[in-house]
Write a protein that holds these residues in place. Sequence first.
Motif, mmCIF file in Angstrom:
data_model
loop_
_atom_site.group_PDB
_atom_site.id
_atom_site.type_symbol
_atom_site.label_atom_id
_atom_site.label_comp_id
_atom_site.label_asym_id
_atom_site.label_seq_id
_atom_site.Cartn_x
_atom_site.Cartn_y
_atom_site.Cartn_z
ATOM 1 N N GLY A 69 53.279 79.115 27.570
ATOM 2 C CA GLY A 69 52.819 78.459 28.779
ATOM 3 C C GLY A 69 53.817 77.676 29.598
ATOM 4 N N ARG A 73 58.069 81.157 31.082
ATOM 5 C CA ARG A 73 57.545 82.197 30.200
ATOM 6 C C ARG A 73 57.777 83.557 30.867
ATOM 7 N NH1 ARG A 73 52.135 84.554 28.380
ATOM 8 N NH2 ARG A 73 52.533 84.996 26.188
ATOM 9 N N ASP A 271 45.932 77.588 25.105
ATOM 10 C CA ASP A 271 47.310 77.488 25.569
ATOM 11 C C ASP A 271 48.020 76.408 24.761
ATOM 12 O OD1 ASP A 271 46.314 75.092 26.541
ATOM 13 O OD2 ASP A 271 46.396 75.696 28.645
#
Length: 278
Positions: A69, A73, A271
Amino acid sequence: MAPDAPVLYERHGPLAHVTMNRPEYRNAQNSAMTYALDAAFYRAADDDGVKVIVLAGTGAHFSAGHDIGTPQRDAHLPFERRAGLWWDHSDKRGAEQRYARESEVYLGMCRRWRELPKPVLASVQGACVAGGLMLAWVCDLIVASEDAFFADPVVRMGIPGVEFFAHPWVMPPRVAKEFLFTGDRMSARRAHEVGMVSRVVPRGELAAATRELAECIARMPRMGLALTKRAVNQAEDLQGLHAGLDSVFGLHHLAHAHNAETTADPLAGLDARAMKDA
């Protein structure tokens, strides 16, 4: 090498220092870092002057695991591939994308790094979580600071551990089950008790203690070290490590597919923030 590169490489006599360099994200592993690690390990393997390799992380933590996240990324970008013969995954969808990518970036690279014919020492401080475990476990020895901790919390996502599933080999099976079932942190002292960590030292002595051990090993003949490493690795494989990695990798991807069908995404909608809060 640029100071902001995702991986730093330095040679000091017979030692090669490979250092993860995303401290602002606790050295979370995006693809740029993973492929840079691969290049660094190749470089150290090819250098006749290098006898021992030290893997470390800048900042407060060794590695918080896979990047799931951060703004950098880059899971869907193409990179030069040497870890396997799978086709480029970056423009694919679904399991074809995930399975090809993780076969290369996680299982493939980690398996090949484990076979690097020179001793590799992990120097671990702070967090060594999920994907960070994989990097430490492919190393031959782990030197940890007293504040280091280890955890594999991905069962929260319905996933049976990280892709390089060495858990029952680096610790006793019942300890591995508790480690996975709870997702709790294991202290450096406990990791030493169960045989996962070689040495535990004060935080301020970590770099020096790792270097001292690496220099001691570097006094051994190179071929003797390579053959001894191969001998121990072969013994682990005869105990089922190689086949176990393959079998659990399939279960890992069954979990991703199940999540993709029943939840918001292959990670069950979790996440980095959600995982930290849990």
